[in-house]
Design an enzyme around this catalytic site. Structure first.
Site, short mmCIF file in Angstrom:
data_model
loop_
_atom_site.label_atom_id
_atom_site.label_comp_id
_atom_site.label_asym_id
_atom_site.label_seq_id
_atom_site.Cartn_x
_atom_site.Cartn_y
_atom_site.Cartn_z
N ASP A 23 -5.97 -0.34 5.14
CA ASP A 23 -6.23 0.87 4.37
C ASP A 23 -7.73 1.14 4.21
O ASP A 23 -8.21 2.23 4.48
CB ASP A 23 -5.57 0.78 3.00
CG ASP A 23 -4.09 0.48 3.09
OD1 ASP A 23 -3.74 -0.70 3.17
OD2 ASP A 23 -3.29 1.43 3.11
N GLU A 259 -2.99 -0.69 11.81
CA GLU A 259 -3.50 0.59 12.26
C GLU A 259 -4.94 0.54 12.75
O GLU A 259 -5.22 0.92 13.87
CB GLU A 259 -3.38 1.64 11.14
CG GLU A 259 -3.89 3.00 11.55
CD GLU A 259 -3.34 4.15 10.73
OE1 GLU A 259 -3.99 5.19 10.63
OE2 GLU A 259 -2.23 4.01 10.18
#
Length: 368
Positions: A23, A259
């Site tokens: 994140d 990610e």
């Protein structure tokens, strides 16, 4: 630097750090690109400032880290507010947004699934009168694109092993490993130690305890090197984002997860295996299949395609065997060419921040 008649001078970004790296990694890259390429002043609100500072390193003159906590005071909202990964903006800040008539965008998780195109950039009216726009990263022109700063090609072209504290090893295949705890690490170790080509595996300090358990040693320290048969293991310290990008570019093969490292491995243009975050009902496997449908068409039906698809599924499902690594080695020239070709093709699309700025400009230009 790109200047815009409509982009505001300040943007607020909110990030909750839920898995230690992904994140904040994405949020910091997003903030840096907006600040560096568009001259925007950023307030990056995070719930773990200490961890965020590991990514910020020397910081950025246009980015301020703000501590987001239960009693944080929000006096004035920015004209543009970016919520990352559905982290839910504080109610008090939303009230400030109403007074400011702020544009609210949620930059969500990256997915290659087809539904993303239909939901990208769609408005979601909220009960309090605000409108929340969902901005989805993706692999097609109908999505928000992938994070890719303009400075990345130059950084990759100048990458040197010395910058990450290592020396070149032309007689070895060099692999980097970044994985979740459920990765079949013992099976990977077995396959590399019996590799037909000698390899060295670069392991970050966060993964070192897992590797130590697998190798049957009490502890592995940063800087330590341990050799077992045809594989030598190196423990790396925490790397800054630029140094991690350099590392991925220099390695011959990269195991990545989540990610941020996933996107960076794609831009490195080297053979890679992605491990999605494990979810119930095998949702993560559907995400993996969708990605492979985008990643592998350039080599459909070839030995490289079968080797990569089988290896990625085995890594995600925990069924990795020595045969998967051997198959990759046998198709090495093809999978290396494929990785470069995918990078070239994907680079022809606009990047995430460029698309985001265009969308913001349209929203602000039509705000009444």
């Amino acid at each position: 630097m790109h200047l815009s008649a409509f982009m505001p001078s300040r943007v607020d970004i909110f990030c909750k750090i839920v898995d230690n790296f992904g994140d904040i990694g994405v949020s910091w890259r997003l903030a840096q690109q907006l600040a560096s390429e568009y001259g925007v002043t950023i307030q990056l609100w995070v719930d773990d400032v200490a961890l965020a500072k590991q990514f910020a390193v020397v910081g950025h003159p246009r980015i301020t880290l703000q501590h987001w906590h239960a009693t944080a005071a929000f006096t004035q909202a920015a004209d543009v507010v970016i919520e990352t990964f559905g982290c839910e903006l504080p109610a008090a800040y939303q009230q400030a947004m109403l007074r400011q008539r702020s544009i609210w965008l949620n930059v969500d998780y990256l997915s290659a699934e087809p539904w993303v195109e239909s939901f990208h950039a769609q408005p979601s009216p909220q009960a309090n009168g605000l409108v929340r726009y969902f901005f989805y990263p993706g692999f097609t022109p109908a999505t928000g694109g992938l994070l890719r700063e303009a400075s990345l090609p130059a950084l990759q072209a100048d990458a040197q092993w010395q910058a990450v504290g290592l020396t070149a090893a032309p007689d070895l295949l060099t692999l980097s490993l970044f994985c979740y705890a459920h990765a079949p690490l013992a099976a990977l170790v077995e396959s590399l130690q019996h590799s037909l080509n000698p390899v060295r595996l670069l392991v970050p300090e966060t993964i070192a305890p897992m590797l130590a358990d697998t190798l049957g040693v009490s502890k592995l320290q940063v800087g330590e090197r341990i050799a077992r048969q045809n594989c030598t293991y190196y423990i790396l310290p925490f790397l800054s984002q630029p140094d991690y990008d350099r590392l991925l570019t220099l390695c011959d093969f990269n195991f990545v997860r989540g990610e941020d490292s996933w996107i960076r491995a794609l831009w490195a243009g080297k053979p890679m295996i992605w491990q999605p975050y494990q979810q119930s009902e095998d949702t993560h496997l559907r995400k993996l299949e969708a990605f492979m449908d985008h990643y592998l068409p350039l080599s459909t039906g070839t030995t490289a395609e079968h080797s990569l698809r089988n290896a990625m599924l085995a890594w995600a499902q925990g069924t990795w065997q020595t045969e998967h690594w051997q198959a990759l080695l046998q198709a090495w020239p093809q999978i290396s060419h494929h990785a470069t070709a995918f990078k070239t093709r994907q680079s022809q699309q606009a990047d995430l921040v460029t698309n985001l700025v265009i969308f913001i400009e349209k929203c602000l230009a039509h705000r009444v």
